[in-house]
Design an enzyme around this catalytic site. Structure first.
Site, mmCIF file in Angstrom:
data_model
loop_
_atom_site.group_PDB
_atom_site.id
_atom_site.type_symbol
_atom_site.label_atom_id
_atom_site.label_comp_id
_atom_site.label_asym_id
_atom_site.label_seq_id
_atom_site.Cartn_x
_atom_site.Cartn_y
_atom_site.Cartn_z
ATOM 1 N N SER A 275 -1.820 7.495 3.486
ATOM 2 C CA SER A 275 -1.751 9.359 4.263
ATOM 3 C C SER A 275 -2.948 9.669 4.368
ATOM 4 O O SER A 275 -2.948 10.194 5.237
ATOM 5 C CB SER A 275 -0.633 10.029 2.906
ATOM 6 O OG SER A 275 -1.762 9.233 1.938
ATOM 7 N N HIS A 305 4.995 3.177 0.538
ATOM 8 C CA HIS A 305 3.221 4.262 0.064
ATOM 9 C C HIS A 305 4.353 5.479 -0.728
ATOM 10 O O HIS A 305 5.091 4.981 -1.899
ATOM 11 C CB HIS A 305 3.140 4.697 1.281
ATOM 12 C CG HIS A 305 1.805 5.585 0.557
ATOM 13 N ND1 HIS A 305 1.352 5.899 -0.315
ATOM 14 C CD2 HIS A 305 1.228 6.728 1.843
ATOM 15 C CE1 HIS A 305 0.173 6.270 -0.001
ATOM 16 N NE2 HIS A 305 0.180 6.884 1.103
ATOM 17 N N HIS A 351 0.311 -3.005 -6.165
ATOM 18 C CA HIS A 351 -0.957 -2.246 -5.446
ATOM 19 C C HIS A 351 -1.886 -3.003 -4.843
ATOM 20 O O HIS A 351 -2.254 -3.911 -5.326
ATOM 21 C CB HIS A 351 -1.712 -1.444 -6.497
ATOM 22 C CG HIS A 351 -2.289 -0.256 -6.438
ATOM 23 N ND1 HIS A 351 -3.043 -0.140 -4.979
ATOM 24 C CD2 HIS A 351 -1.744 1.332 -6.011
ATOM 25 C CE1 HIS A 351 -3.787 1.079 -5.372
ATOM 26 N NE2 HIS A 351 -2.817 1.782 -5.534
ATOM 27 N N ARG A 360 -2.510 6.703 -13.749
ATOM 28 C CA ARG A 360 -1.749 8.104 -13.138
ATOM 29 C C ARG A 360 -0.481 7.827 -14.200
ATOM 30 O O ARG A 360 0.456 8.171 -13.658
ATOM 31 C CB ARG A 360 -1.350 8.053 -11.799
ATOM 32 C CG ARG A 360 -2.815 8.507 -11.057
ATOM 33 C CD ARG A 360 -2.437 8.382 -9.391
ATOM 34 N NE ARG A 360 -1.807 6.688 -8.911
ATOM 35 C CZ ARG A 360 -1.167 6.935 -7.942
ATOM 36 N NH1 ARG A 360 -1.874 7.496 -6.657
ATOM 37 N NH2 ARG A 360 -0.952 5.552 -7.553
ATOM 38 N N ASP A 406 4.531 5.735 -8.810
ATOM 39 C CA ASP A 406 5.319 5.910 -8.889
ATOM 40 C C ASP A 406 6.411 5.331 -9.775
ATOM 41 O O ASP A 406 7.796 6.351 -9.655
ATOM 42 C CB ASP A 406 5.905 5.207 -7.289
ATOM 43 C CG ASP A 406 5.313 6.025 -6.380
ATOM 44 O OD1 ASP A 406 4.974 7.324 -6.328
ATOM 45 O OD2 ASP A 406 4.804 5.145 -5.542
HETATM 46 C C1 LIG Z 1 1.682 -1.817 -3.438
HETATM 47 C C2 LIG Z 1 2.255 -2.909 -2.044
HETATM 48 C C3 LIG Z 1 2.935 -2.408 -0.875
HETATM 49 C C4 LIG Z 1 0.870 -4.189 -2.067
HETATM 50 O O1 LIG Z 1 0.982 -4.923 -0.904
HETATM 51 P P1 LIG Z 1 -0.249 -5.663 -1.084
HETATM 52 O O2 LIG Z 1 -1.076 -4.928 -1.115
HETATM 53 O O3 LIG Z 1 0.207 -6.351 0.330
HETATM 54 O O4 LIG Z 1 0.396 -6.402 -2.141
HETATM 55 P P2 LIG Z 1 -0.083 -7.700 -2.567
HETATM 56 O O5 LIG Z 1 -0.468 -8.501 -1.606
HETATM 57 O O6 LIG Z 1 0.385 -7.962 -4.259
HETATM 58 O O7 LIG Z 1 1.656 -8.405 -1.851
HETATM 59 C C5 LIG Z 1 1.469 -9.589 -2.081
HETATM 60 C C6 LIG Z 1 3.236 -10.490 -2.149
HETATM 61 O O8 LIG Z 1 3.927 -9.782 -3.555
HETATM 62 C C7 LIG Z 1 4.785 -9.311 -3.056
HETATM 63 N N1 LIG Z 1 4.702 -8.333 -3.918
HETATM 64 C C8 LIG Z 1 3.716 -7.485 -4.316
HETATM 65 N N2 LIG Z 1 3.842 -6.596 -4.916
HETATM 66 C C9 LIG Z 1 5.668 -6.839 -5.399
HETATM 67 C C10 LIG Z 1 6.570 -6.210 -5.232
HETATM 68 N N3 LIG Z 1 6.383 -5.085 -6.639
HETATM 69 N N4 LIG Z 1 7.823 -6.837 -5.866
HETATM 70 C C11 LIG Z 1 8.091 -7.939 -4.846
HETATM 71 N N5 LIG Z 1 7.301 -8.662 -4.639
HETATM 72 C C12 LIG Z 1 5.863 -8.232 -4.992
HETATM 73 C C13 LIG Z 1 4.227 -8.910 -1.760
HETATM 74 O O9 LIG Z 1 5.534 -7.772 -0.983
HETATM 75 C C14 LIG Z 1 3.888 -9.985 -1.333
HETATM 76 O O10 LIG Z 1 5.710 -10.658 -0.549
HETATM 77 P P3 LIG Z 1 4.793 -11.560 0.423
HETATM 78 O O11 LIG Z 1 3.754 -12.173 0.123
HETATM 79 O O12 LIG Z 1 5.973 -12.140 0.708
HETATM 80 O O13 LIG Z 1 4.328 -10.750 2.365
HETATM 81 C C15 LIG Z 1 3.326 -4.283 -3.490
HETATM 82 O O14 LIG Z 1 2.777 -4.605 -4.293
HETATM 83 C C16 LIG Z 1 4.612 -3.174 -3.238
HETATM 84 O O15 LIG Z 1 4.883 -2.828 -2.270
HETATM 85 N N6 LIG Z 1 5.143 -2.803 -3.971
HETATM 86 C C17 LIG Z 1 6.274 -2.294 -4.282
HETATM 87 C C18 LIG Z 1 6.534 -0.629 -3.348
HETATM 88 C C19 LIG Z 1 5.407 0.207 -4.126
HETATM 89 O O16 LIG Z 1 5.525 0.363 -5.583
HETATM 90 N N7 LIG Z 1 4.486 1.199 -3.791
HETATM 91 C C20 LIG Z 1 4.190 2.218 -4.310
HETATM 92 C C21 LIG Z 1 2.712 1.943 -4.083
HETATM 93 S S1 LIG Z 1 1.460 3.169 -5.589
#
Ligand SMILES: CC(C)(COP(=O)(O)OP(=O)(O)OC[C@H]1O[C@@H](n2cnc3c(N)ncnc32)[C@H](O)[C@@H]1OP(=O)(O)O)[C@@H](O)C(=O)NCCC(=O)NCCS
Length: 468
Positions: A275, A305, A351, A360, A406
């Site tokens: 965002s 997000h 994250h 937070r 979240d």
């Molecule tokens: C926030 C988020 C998008 C960050 O993404 P990122 O920087 O790519 O995270 P990572 O590098 O740790 O990801 C590596 C792997 O772990 C997985 N992973 C990361 N967080 C995960 C979670 N909460 N549950 C399951 N798998 C997760 C990713 O999907 C990725 O899988 P892939 O290799 O099959 O694509 C990710 O942690 C996520 O999807 N979290 C859940 C959604 C969420 O809470 N979003 C709000 C963020 S403030």
């Protein structure tokens, strides 16, 4: 013309302000205690422009990092490519707003009479100026926002005509874009305003937009969940959070306090999140603040997000439906593994930058421990905090197994009766405006140019690294 020269011209263009740089004159001393935020910005901006010009003159060619092929395919993770003045995110410590942690902000920022949580108006002042405001300065921001809160009739008509199946975030974003009929920036640009004035126009639009958001957001809520009864009008004696909570239809003082905290901590998370980056990117084309912020909100509406706060509650509700009331840790483990095995993420965990529990999350947990320690849903959220990280570590994929903001916000909103989880991201968006619009004002003050990184196709990239 080089960027440094443009900045130089900008600074020279603001001769009136330049006088204020050094030594501190009476006028300067008055400006720092002034309750007029724009006057305070007028003093600070030339100093900062000068600092950036000098820094770039001396260090403009210094290298700050390297870019690998994986970074390019990997969502630019870890690339140092943005300047954002308002906040910085440390992987272990979490967010600092202009150098202040969340507990420090809770301690130092002014509160409402009798209140315990900071007022978001104060955080906005801090994000813009870098200084903790006085109670009077915060009261002045509240007054300005209350005075600017009216929204155009065509936006009310548009909101009232949206079908109820249109997601609240789509309604929110559309209304924000439609309010650009009021943009002072767009009007002045069309009339050929000098670029040294951009920041002032951006400031005016940002103040107007932030002032209007609670009303827009409340109309969406009441149309969808309160049979279209219009919200009460703004009470000019009350703060921004009080008015938003009241317009939604809630009057519990504890809920108002929660909203002050909620609207403070969701404001800003440095510049690279979707965002913030989207608002900055679109703003760099000199799209006005309404259009820029609408772009940011379209990004916040994504499930990875901001929409994650809705996803957390949807997922937790499914968990309760399938497992019933009291659940054992083993039952939770099975449910979480099933989520992972079906190819979904555990919402609210992980994250892109953070590597520890989000502060937070922690401050919301502390609020819950204080005000709703026996709430069953809070107990479940606390139980998940014990169980989820070990599973994510065992799975070995997520780089950060800890909860983010979240994972906790929904349970607090549910407790106070705001149960419509599809709406949660709109509240996040109302808060996020404060951070990304403060940054946008600084983007224009520093004369940052249109953003345009270089992209490659795979054959070109292979050639570049000698792979073919
Ligand atoms: C926030 C988020 C998008 C960050 O993404 P990122 O920087 O790519 O995270 P990572 O590098 O740790 O990801 C590596 C792997 O772990 C997985 N992973 C990361 N967080 C995960 C979670 N909460 N549950 C399951 N798998 C997760 C990713 O999907 C990725 O899988 P892939 O290799 O099959 O694509 C990710 O942690 C996520 O999807 N979290 C859940 C959604 C969420 O809470 N979003 C709000 C963020 S403030």
């Amino acid at each position: 013309m080089s960027h440094a020269k443009t900045l130089g011209k900008l600074a020279n263009g603001a001769l009136k302000l330049q006088k204020c740089v050094l030594p501190a004159t009476n006028h300067c001393r008055q400006a720092s205690t002034s309750t007029n935020l724009k006057d305070v910005m007028e003093k600070i901006i030339p100093e900062k422009q000068k600092e950036v010009i000098e820094f770039r003159k001396k260090y403009g060619g210094a290298k700050v990092g390297e870019v690998t092929v994986d970074m390019m395919y990997g969502g630019m993770r870890g690339i140092r490519g943005l300047v954002t003045e308002t906040s910085v995110l440390d992987p272990d410590e979490g967010i600092r707003f202009r150098g202040y942690s969340i507990p420090e902000c809770q301690e130092k920022l002014p509160r409402a009479p009798g209140g315990e949580e900071p007022l978001p108006e104060g955080l906005f002042w801090l994000l813009l100026t870098g200084k903790i405001p006085t109670q009077e300065q915060v009261a002045a921001v509240t007054k300005e926002w209350n005075d600017r809160a009216g929204i155009p009739n065509h936006v009310i008509t548009m909101l009232n005509n949206f079908p109820s199946k249109l997601h609240p975030m789509s309604q929110f974003s559309a209304a924000i874009a439609a309010m650009n009929s009021e943009s002072k920036f767009a009007k002045a640009y069309a009339e050929g305003v000098h670029k040294s004035k951009y920041w002032e126009l951006c400031y005016e639009d940002s103040m107007d937009l932030i002032a209007k958001l609670p009303t827009v957001a409340a109309i969406i809520y009441r149309n969808l969940y309160r049979e279209g009864n219009p919200p009460d009008s703004i009470d000019k004696k009350k703060d921004w959070s009080w008015n938003y909570t009241s317009m939604l239809g809630f009057d519990d003082p504890k809920f108002v306090e929660l909203m002050r905290l909620y609207l403070t901590i969701h404001t800003d998370h440095e510049g690279g999140n979707v965002s913030a980056h989207a608002t900055h990117l679109v703003g760099s084309a000199l799209s006005d603040p309404y259009l820029s912020f609408a772009a940011g909100m379209n990004g916040l509406a994504g499930p990875l997000h901001g929409l994650a706060n809705q996803e957390v509650l949807v997922w937790t509700t499914k968990l309760q439906e399938s497992l019933g009331g009291e659940v054992t840790d083993d039952q939770l483990r099975d449910f979480i593994w099933n989520t992972l095995k079906s190819g979904q993420v555990v919402p609210g965990y992980g994250h892109a930058v953070l590597r520890k529990t989000d502060p937070r999350y922690m401050c919301q947990r502390e609020f819950a421990l204080k005000h709703l320690p026996n709430d069953p849903l809070f107990k479940l959220v606390a139980q998940l905090y014990k169980v989820v990280p070990d599973i994510l570590i065992e799975q070995g994929k997520a780089k950060n197994p800890w909860p983010n903001v979240d994972a906790h916000s929904g349970v607090l909103l549910q407790y106070y009766g705001l149960t419509e989880m599809n709406y949660y991201t709109v509240m996040f968006g109302v808060s996020r405006a404060l951070g990304v619009l403060a940054s946008l004002v600084w983007d224009r003050a520093l004369g940052l140019p249109i953003e345009r990184p270089k992209s490659f196709d795979t054959p070109g990239l292979k050639k570049l690294v000698g792979a073919s």
